[in-house]
Design a protein around this motif. Structure first.
Motif, PDB file in Angstrom:
ATOM      1  N   ILE A 144       0.835  -1.203   0.000  1.00  0.00           N
ATOM      2  CA  ILE A 144       0.000   0.000   0.000  1.00  0.00           C
ATOM      3  C   ILE A 144       0.868   1.250   0.000  1.00  0.00           C
ATOM      4  O   ILE A 144       0.612   2.205  -0.747  1.00  0.00           O
ATOM      5  N   ASP A 145       1.929   1.242   0.787  1.00  0.00           N
ATOM      6  CA  ASP A 145       2.793   2.423   0.887  1.00  0.00           C
ATOM      7  C   ASP A 145       3.524   2.709  -0.421  1.00  0.00           C
ATOM      8  O   ASP A 145       3.610   3.862  -0.858  1.00  0.00           O
ATOM      9  N   VAL A 146       4.070   1.677  -1.057  1.00  0.00           N
ATOM     10  CA  VAL A 146       4.829   1.881  -2.294  1.00  0.00           C
ATOM     11  C   VAL A 146       3.899   2.065  -3.483  1.00  0.00           C
ATOM     12  O   VAL A 146       4.018   3.028  -4.251  1.00  0.00           O
ATOM     13  N   ASN A 147       2.960   1.151  -3.651  1.00  0.00           N
ATOM     14  CA  ASN A 147       2.152   1.104  -4.868  1.00  0.00           C
ATOM     15  C   ASN A 147       1.072   2.170  -4.932  1.00  0.00           C
ATOM     16  O   ASN A 147       0.665   2.577  -6.027  1.00  0.00           O
ATOM     17  N   VAL A 148       0.584   2.589  -3.774  1.00  0.00           N
ATOM     18  CA  VAL A 148      -0.492   3.592  -3.756  1.00  0.00           C
ATOM     19  C   VAL A 148       0.020   4.939  -3.255  1.00  0.00           C
ATOM     20  O   VAL A 148       0.013   5.932  -3.991  1.00  0.00           O
ATOM     21  N   LYS A 149       0.497   4.972  -2.028  1.00  0.00           N
ATOM     22  CA  LYS A 149       0.965   6.241  -1.478  1.00  0.00           C
ATOM     23  C   LYS A 149       2.114   6.809  -2.302  1.00  0.00           C
ATOM     24  O   LYS A 149       2.188   8.024  -2.530  1.00  0.00           O
ATOM     25  N   GLY A 150       3.014   5.945  -2.761  1.00  0.00           N
ATOM     26  CA  GLY A 150       4.132   6.423  -3.563  1.00  0.00           C
ATOM     27  C   GLY A 150       3.685   7.109  -4.834  1.00  0.00           C
ATOM     28  O   GLY A 150       4.242   8.135  -5.236  1.00  0.00           O
ATOM     29  N   VAL A 151       2.658   6.571  -5.484  1.00  0.00           N
ATOM     30  CA  VAL A 151       2.107   7.182  -6.691  1.00  0.00           C
ATOM     31  C   VAL A 151       1.486   8.535  -6.368  1.00  0.00           C
ATOM     32  O   VAL A 151       1.715   9.541  -7.057  1.00  0.00           O
ATOM     33  N   LEU A 152       0.702   8.584  -5.299  1.00  0.00           N
ATOM     34  CA  LEU A 152       0.049   9.836  -4.915  1.00  0.00           C
ATOM     35  C   LEU A 152       1.070  10.892  -4.499  1.00  0.00           C
ATOM     36  O   LEU A 152       0.974  12.054  -4.900  1.00  0.00           O
ATOM     37  N   TYR A 153       2.059  10.487  -3.709  1.00  0.00           N
ATOM     38  CA  TYR A 153       3.048  11.452  -3.228  1.00  0.00           C
ATOM     39  C   TYR A 153       3.827  12.075  -4.382  1.00  0.00           C
ATOM     40  O   TYR A 153       4.068  13.284  -4.412  1.00  0.00           O
ATOM     41  N   THR A 154       4.239  11.243  -5.333  1.00  0.00           N
ATOM     42  CA  THR A 154       5.069  11.762  -6.424  1.00  0.00           C
ATOM     43  C   THR A 154       4.246  12.632  -7.367  1.00  0.00           C
ATOM     44  O   THR A 154       4.712  13.694  -7.808  1.00  0.00           O
ATOM     45  N   ALA A 155       3.034  12.214  -7.651  1.00  0.00           N
ATOM     46  CA  ALA A 155       2.154  13.052  -8.475  1.00  0.00           C
ATOM     47  C   ALA A 155       1.877  14.386  -7.776  1.00  0.00           C
ATOM     48  O   ALA A 155       1.886  15.448  -8.418  1.00  0.00           O
ATOM     49  N   ARG A 156       1.666  14.332  -6.488  1.00  0.00           N
ATOM     50  CA  ARG A 156       1.410  15.565  -5.722  1.00  0.00           C
ATOM     51  C   ARG A 156       2.612  16.499  -5.776  1.00  0.00           C
ATOM     52  O   ARG A 156       2.465  17.728  -5.839  1.00  0.00           O
ATOM     53  N   ALA A 157       3.808  15.929  -5.777  1.00  0.00           N
ATOM     54  CA  ALA A 157       5.019  16.746  -5.783  1.00  0.00           C
ATOM     55  C   ALA A 157       5.241  17.453  -7.118  1.00  0.00           C
ATOM     56  O   ALA A 157       5.730  18.585  -7.153  1.00  0.00           O
ATOM     57  N   VAL A 158       4.884  16.802  -8.225  1.00  0.00           N
ATOM     58  CA  VAL A 158       5.148  17.417  -9.533  1.00  0.00           C
ATOM     59  C   VAL A 158       4.013  18.324 -10.008  1.00  0.00           C
ATOM     60  O   VAL A 158       4.242  19.228 -10.820  1.00  0.00           O
ATOM     61  N   LEU A 159       2.814  18.085  -9.528  1.00  0.00           N
ATOM     62  CA  LEU A 159       1.653  18.799 -10.074  1.00  0.00           C
ATOM     63  C   LEU A 159       1.746  20.322  -9.994  1.00  0.00           C
ATOM     64  O   LEU A 159       1.419  21.006 -10.978  1.00  0.00           O
TER      65      LEU A 159
END
Length: 223
Positions: free
Chosen positions: A103-118
């Motif tokens: 959950i942390d890598v596959n989901v949160k990691g996707v959300l965190y990185t998208a949030r950082a670049v947006l």
């Protein structure tokens, strides 16, 4: 047309490594992140990319990765959310630590990185986010229950984010490959079976280009 600035998470092997190669072949500037120092050094030397040690489970490390790439390239044009982990076996036997890690890598990691670049992409009025999901995120499979659940989440996130940003110059896609001959497939099936990572990488690079041949918000299937 200026060279694209591309960020790839989990870029030291498999689909991520092949994706970095595909973009480099197009003349792009590429930054990758990973957690294994030796693999990062090897990829940095072999590919001549910006290689940053960053764990996508940590928002601060994710933000640092994005900032370093932006400082080096001046902008962020493409994010490929590729980092992922899996565990196979009966769900009743799966350790809680394994559930949390996926959950942390596959989901949160996707959300965190998208949030950082947006914020940067919105400021530019342009950008492409490509989230690597899985065929298991469209059709559930026993034996990889948690993994499948996380990939369903990535597909849902892709659809929802697209609705928020598609009228603001940002394109969001999911990629849902079937079996790919990577280390993850080796661990799951005991051998590297499936399509080569380069096939997936070619489609990823195409999605980031001027003729993506896909509707934003969709999950492009392969294999």
């Amino acid at each position: 047309m200026a060279a694209q600035a591309v960020l790839v998470t989990g870029g030291t092997r498999g689909i991520g490594y092949a994706t970095a190669q595909a973009f480099l072949a197009q003349g792009a500037h590429v930054a990758i992140c990973g957690t294994n120092p030796e693999s990062l050094r090897a990829a940095e030397h072999a590919l001549e990319v910006l290689a940053v040690r960053a764990d996508v489970r940590d928002p601060q490390q994710v933000q640092s990765f994005v900032e370093q790439a932006r400082k080096r390239f001046g902008r962020v044009d493409v994010l490929v959310n590729n980092a992922g982990v899996a565990w196979s076996g009966d769900f009743a036997d799966e350790a809680y630590e394994s559930i949390a890690r996926q959950i942390d890598v596959n989901v949160k990691g996707v959300l965190y990185t998208a949030r950082a670049v947006l914020p940067y992409m919105l400021e530019q009025g342009a950008g492409v986010i490509i989230n690597i999901a899985s065929g298991a995120g469209l059709t559930a499979f026993a034996g990889i229950t948690t993994y499948s659940a996380t990939k369903f989440a990535v597909v849902g996130f892709t659809e929802a984010l697209d609705q928020e940003v598609r009228d603001r110059g940002i394109r969001v896609y999911g990629v849902c490959p079937g079996r790919v001959a990577t280390d993850m497939q080796q661990a799951y099936a005991g051998r590297k079976i499936g399509m080569p990572p380069e096939q997936v990488a070619k489609r990823i690079a195409e999605l980031a280009g001027p003729k993506p041949r896909a509707r934003t918000g969709s999950c492009v299937t392969l294999g």
